[in-house]
Scaffold this motif. Structure first.
Motif, PDB file in Angstrom:
ATOM      1  N   ALA A 121     -21.831 -11.427  11.604  1.00  0.00           N
ATOM      2  CA  ALA A 121     -21.569 -10.676  10.374  1.00  0.00           C
ATOM      3  C   ALA A 121     -20.899  -9.339  10.665  1.00  0.00           C
ATOM      4  CB  ALA A 121     -22.871 -10.444   9.605  1.00  0.00           C
ATOM      5  N   TYR A 158     -32.680  -6.744   4.761  1.00  0.00           N
ATOM      6  CA  TYR A 158     -32.773  -7.465   6.029  1.00  0.00           C
ATOM      7  C   TYR A 158     -33.509  -6.679   7.113  1.00  0.00           C
ATOM      8  CZ  TYR A 158     -29.300 -10.513   3.876  1.00  0.00           C
ATOM      9  OH  TYR A 158     -28.643 -11.369   3.023  1.00  0.00           O
ATOM     10  N   ALA A 211     -33.694 -12.746   8.470  1.00  0.00           N
ATOM     11  CA  ALA A 211     -32.404 -12.950   9.135  1.00  0.00           C
ATOM     12  C   ALA A 211     -32.663 -13.718  10.420  1.00  0.00           C
ATOM     13  CB  ALA A 211     -31.725 -11.619   9.424  1.00  0.00           C
ATOM     14  N   ARG A 231     -29.789 -10.528  13.437  1.00  0.00           N
ATOM     15  CA  ARG A 231     -29.399  -9.916  12.163  1.00  0.00           C
ATOM     16  C   ARG A 231     -27.891  -9.715  12.048  1.00  0.00           C
ATOM     17  NH1 ARG A 231     -31.647  -4.163   9.598  1.00  0.00           N
ATOM     18  NH2 ARG A 231     -30.324  -4.197   7.725  1.00  0.00           N
ATOM     19  N   TRP A 232     -27.256  -9.247  13.128  1.00  0.00           N
ATOM     20  CA  TRP A 232     -25.883  -8.765  13.009  1.00  0.00           C
ATOM     21  C   TRP A 232     -24.823  -9.708  13.558  1.00  0.00           C
ATOM     22  CZ3 TRP A 232     -25.933  -4.856   9.822  1.00  0.00           C
ATOM     23  CH2 TRP A 232     -27.029  -3.997   9.793  1.00  0.00           C
ATOM     24  N   ARG A 245     -25.274  -7.382   5.370  1.00  0.00           N
ATOM     25  CA  ARG A 245     -26.339  -7.278   6.363  1.00  0.00           C
ATOM     26  C   ARG A 245     -26.832  -5.846   6.550  1.00  0.00           C
ATOM     27  NH1 ARG A 245     -27.812 -11.787   9.425  1.00  0.00           N
ATOM     28  NH2 ARG A 245     -27.464 -13.528   7.991  1.00  0.00           N
TER      29      ARG A 245
END
Length: 230
Positions: A31, A51, A63, A27-28, A46
């Motif tokens: 970003a 998400y 994601a 997910r991260w 995000r």
């Protein structure tokens, strides 16, 4: 046998923590940095609850493979939960505790399967019990871990139970999961690290050698008889 169970619980807890950490990475990463400036457009995007993958709910945007990894993490956690009270307390739970344990395992399994299927299908798949299951998944695990912490045998088992409480989504949603926009970047990774640390404590206790007790040496008492004067 107890040592084997503890090693099993420790291994599955660390695996579960590693999987949810990998889900957070999906997910991260790219970003939002782990540390540093998170006030960027990509990071703020995000942070949106769109998400979220624990669990996915409408509206939702995948994601990467985050939902699949998170679902697998919950399924592994469910495997760890079955022998966990016995492993950390050293005694078999009673009938009410068994019922609560089974309800916890079923809710975690149901949410895990829903997250896994959501990731595979690319659309939200609700748990079988819908919102009831989600509420059980939120409330039951920390209650179970709190009970284990009270009756834990040894400081390492108690520490593991406390770490599992901190790793639970209920605690996270009221603390380190709250971000400046919606979700705090990398909060799932923090939960995974706490879960893995709990497994490490259980493993340390499993492989620790019990302290040897020294047998008390009783010195013989010399009884002297009365002296006879010449």
């Amino acid at each position: 046998m107890s040592r084997v169970v503890k090693v099993w619980v420790a291994t599955t807890l660390m695996a579960s923590g590693g999987l949810v950490h990998a889900a957070s990475w999906q997910r991260w990463a790219g970003a939002c940095p782990w540390r540093g400036n998170q006030e960027t457009r990509s990071c703020e995007t995000r942070m949106d609850h769109l998400y979220d993958f624990l669990p996915p709910q409408e509206p939702w945007l995948p994601a990467g493979a985050a939902a699949q990894l998170a679902g697998a993490s919950l399924l592994v956690l469910a495997i760890a939960l079955l022998p966990l009270p016995w492993a950390l307390t050293g005694r078999r739970p009673g009938l009410p505790s068994v019922a609560a344990l089974l309800a916890t395992v079923l809710s975690v399994t149901d949410v895990g399967l829903a997250a896994l299927r959501s990731g595979l299908e690319g659309t939200v798949v609700s748990p079988v019990g819908s919102n009831v299951t989600i509420w059980c998944w939120l409330l039951l695990p920390p209650l179970l871990f709190a009970g284990v912490a009270v009756f834990a045998r040894g400081w390492a088992s108690g520490a593991a139970a406390v770490l599992l409480i901190l790793a639970s989504p209920l605690v996270a949603f009221f603390s380190y999961a709250i971000g400046p926009w919606d979700a705090q970047p990398w909060w799932e990774a923090i939960s995974g690290l706490l879960t893995g640390a709990a497994g490490a404590f259980v493993l340390a206790e499993a492989i620790r050698r019990p302290a040897r007790r020294r047998d008390a040496q009783v010195e013989p008492t010399v009884v002297s008889g009365p002296r006879t004067l010449p």
